[in-house]
Design a protein around this motif. Sequence first.
Motif, PDB file in Angstrom:
ATOM      1  N   ILE A 175       1.042  -1.481   0.168  1.00  0.00           N
ATOM      2  CA  ILE A 175       0.154   0.127   0.062  1.00  0.00           C
ATOM      3  C   ILE A 175       0.796   1.268   0.053  1.00  0.00           C
ATOM      4  CG2 ILE A 175      -1.959  -0.987   1.057  1.00  0.00           C
ATOM      5  CD1 ILE A 175      -1.065   0.210   3.689  1.00  0.00           C
ATOM      6  N   HIS A 176       2.243   1.067   0.196  1.00  0.00           N
ATOM      7  CA  HIS A 176       2.829   2.387   0.435  1.00  0.00           C
ATOM      8  C   HIS A 176       4.405   1.839   0.114  1.00  0.00           C
ATOM      9  CE1 HIS A 176       3.243   6.584   1.393  1.00  0.00           C
ATOM     10  NE2 HIS A 176       4.560   6.371   1.827  1.00  0.00           N
ATOM     11  N   GLY A 177       5.205   2.852  -0.330  1.00  0.00           N
ATOM     12  CA  GLY A 177       6.550   2.714  -0.669  1.00  0.00           C
ATOM     13  C   GLY A 177       7.226   2.595  -1.801  1.00  0.00           C
ATOM     14  N   HIS A 218      -6.395   6.783  -0.366  1.00  0.00           N
ATOM     15  CA  HIS A 218      -7.849   6.963  -0.729  1.00  0.00           C
ATOM     16  C   HIS A 218      -8.380   5.584  -1.366  1.00  0.00           C
ATOM     17  CE1 HIS A 218      -6.591  11.162  -1.102  1.00  0.00           C
ATOM     18  NE2 HIS A 218      -7.901  11.358  -0.920  1.00  0.00           N
ATOM     19  N   LEU A 219      -7.406   4.453  -1.430  1.00  0.00           N
ATOM     20  CA  LEU A 219      -7.783   3.311  -1.761  1.00  0.00           C
ATOM     21  C   LEU A 219      -8.125   2.302  -0.872  1.00  0.00           C
ATOM     22  CD1 LEU A 219      -5.606   2.880  -5.249  1.00  0.00           C
ATOM     23  CD2 LEU A 219      -7.724   3.560  -5.148  1.00  0.00           C
ATOM     24  N   TYR A 266      -0.562   0.526  -9.359  1.00  0.00           N
ATOM     25  CA  TYR A 266      -1.290  -0.186 -10.580  1.00  0.00           C
ATOM     26  C   TYR A 266      -2.753  -0.606 -10.300  1.00  0.00           C
ATOM     27  CZ  TYR A 266       3.167  -1.009 -12.790  1.00  0.00           C
ATOM     28  OH  TYR A 266       4.319  -0.544 -13.551  1.00  0.00           O
ATOM     29  N   TYR A 267      -3.306  -0.382  -8.996  1.00  0.00           N
ATOM     30  CA  TYR A 267      -4.667  -0.554  -8.648  1.00  0.00           C
ATOM     31  C   TYR A 267      -5.780  -0.118  -9.440  1.00  0.00           C
ATOM     32  CZ  TYR A 267      -2.365  -2.535  -4.255  1.00  0.00           C
ATOM     33  OH  TYR A 267      -1.480  -3.254  -3.548  1.00  0.00           O
ATOM     34  N   LYS A 268      -5.263   1.028  -9.999  1.00  0.00           N
ATOM     35  CA  LYS A 268      -5.978   1.682 -10.963  1.00  0.00           C
ATOM     36  C   LYS A 268      -5.289   1.730 -12.430  1.00  0.00           C
ATOM     37  CE  LYS A 268      -9.701   2.724  -8.550  1.00  0.00           C
ATOM     38  NZ  LYS A 268     -11.034   2.115  -8.740  1.00  0.00           N
ATOM     39  N   GLU A 269      -5.810   1.098 -13.214  1.00  0.00           N
ATOM     40  CA  GLU A 269      -4.833   0.797 -14.455  1.00  0.00           C
ATOM     41  C   GLU A 269      -4.823   1.941 -15.257  1.00  0.00           C
ATOM     42  OE1 GLU A 269      -4.365  -2.606 -17.780  1.00  0.00           O
ATOM     43  OE2 GLU A 269      -6.283  -2.580 -16.650  1.00  0.00           O
ATOM     44  N   SER A 270      -5.846   2.843 -15.273  1.00  0.00           N
ATOM     45  CA  SER A 270      -5.810   4.200 -15.993  1.00  0.00           C
ATOM     46  C   SER A 270      -4.719   5.169 -15.471  1.00  0.00           C
ATOM     47  CB  SER A 270      -7.013   4.911 -15.867  1.00  0.00           C
ATOM     48  OG  SER A 270      -7.553   5.103 -14.697  1.00  0.00           O
TER      49      SER A 270
END
Length: 682
Positions: free
Chosen positions: A165-167, A221-222, A290-294
């Motif tokens: 989630i971070h880094g 935010h995710l 990459y969680y939101k591919e856009s």
Amino acid sequence: MKRKVELLAPAGSIASLKAAISAGADAVYIGGQKFGARAFAKNPETEDLLAGISYAHLYGKQIYLTVNTLIKERELEEFREFLTPYYEAGIDGVIVQDLGIVKLIHEEFPGLPIHASTQMSLTTKYGAQLLKDYGLTRIVPARELTLDEVREIKEAVDIELECFIHGAMCVGYSGQCLFSSMLGGRSGNRGACAQPCRLPFSLGDDREQTLISMKDMETLHLIPQLIQAGVVSFKIEGRMKSPDYVYQVVKIYRKYIDLYLASPQQYQVAKTDVKSLQSAYRRRGYSNGYYKESQKGSMLSLNRPEGKPEEVIEVEEIPEKKITCTGRITIRSGQDICFRVNSGGSEATVYGVVPSPAMNQPLSAAAVEKRLKKTGNTPFVFAHIQVDLDEGLYLAMGALNEIRRIALESLKNNLLDCYLREQEWFSKRTPRTLAVNEKAPVVKSHPQIYLIHVSTKAQLEAALSLDRDQQLIGTEEVLSGAEEKGYLELPIIFRPSRQKQVPLNNLEKYRGVYIHNLDELAYLKENGYQGEIIASPRLYTFNEYAVSFLKAQGVDVLSYPLELNRHELRDLNTPMVLMVYGRIPLMVTAQQVTLTEGELVDRYQKKFPVKNSDKYCYNVIYNSAILSLLKETEALSRLSPQGFLYYFTGEEGEEVREVLLGNEAQTGPGVDYTKGHWNRGV
């Protein structure tokens, strides 16, 4: 929402471990002095790490040991000795890359949870299911997966998912990168990556930028979407970072995970917290990964942001974590004093001296309680102490100090006892001794297999024009019309969104398949494939346990890894296929490094060809130099491999013919040749 979500923090030192726990981490991952993927962190010595395990357990926290490197055959005994004290101390899990080490731990360290490292490059439910069936309890999938792909794995397989989630982020798929290894001998698969991806490159012009350097990840935010996708462990990267950094980042993510779990409808991220989080380290800028591919196009850090490049964090003093306990002391005339303490479901009862009649000022309950609550530098703090005291008694303050010391030490031991294990393997086995004899006679044996990897129709035709016993490897498009003579090459990365493009129904047309990853192997097994399977060097076989694992899973032919030298290759008892010619793929990335196929040029004007695979959604960066072992005839005879692999990428047809006839191809001015790790190793 009542689901438990684990916040997992990095610890490159015991100070960082304590900072993480103080900030609210549920678990910590840490490496020892060997076999971890951060060889240059301030990894603790054995005794310090054992104390760290006890520290985490006292606070009811989990601690995971990183053994996420590839381990050589002659290191297995050392690995067993390394892991044993941590296993006995109750380490809560091990994070593993090497499939051989998965097998070894499964067989010799019973009850120890095994987590598949992101270094395994797992991308689908198929690989997850295979490892679950083998006994793994958790996987860390590739960072490149989208939220939908993460959700698909969780919905299909009942296994824990741990996601970053971070880094910092690698631009290449973790575990698939040989860039640092081939250029400088510092292998990412051995915990020694020199991060050449952070250096400037050009696309053949005069403009140098950090073209393959990624921004760091930040996902406040995710958090709701990650929890809804079934992620059970939220992992923060940063074992090379300071304790202050760990404390600040963990503290903020703790706040927002708890906020969502308590009140999902009211989840909102404050801009001040985002600023504080991103101020903790601002070397490369931030993206949501990459969680939101856009968002892919904005993930590269082409230029470093202005300002201080080092950590700029300023936080308050890290508070010391304490364990709350309660106590009850009984002081009766003519009886040994009795002190009972409780915490976390554990209890300790100790007895002391008999009190004497008071000559002057008798004991008071308040004085006893005040004395016992002085816990000093112990990890405990009393919330309440009940004092049952007869009147008119005297007791030296030293006696109260002593009974408190013994009681708290006993409570500490009782809290830790439930974690302890016993290891019995060492006395029951005979270590294997390996020795290299360079004067051993040369065994003249010819390889059974000549594998020719072709990337174009011209290369295919050149290979077929030679009347030789050879087997071809290529994609569906390249092998079209010659399927019966070749092995279908499956994609290097097997993304869920691209599975339908694998011609599963037509595999019987080929001699077999050539696979690159565990997901493909599991996919073939689940779909009942019965043909021959050849594994590329990407399915690492650094030791015989890895060989045994892959053979048991149905691989017919294995390949020698590209990072072992000729002596280490001979340590392996199983003959395999050896790559003797070709450009080694250094990196596989989901980032589109070039708009069309081209090359990266480094500061020394070395040119690294780039090949785009739009069909399977990845890009490959190849070495500037061509591997050639064609002249190593005597050493090759000593190794006696099962077969040779010729890996053609950009060669013309005539160059292919020359190489197959035993000559190095002349691919233009300035082309270098290398023996890779044949002599040096990693």
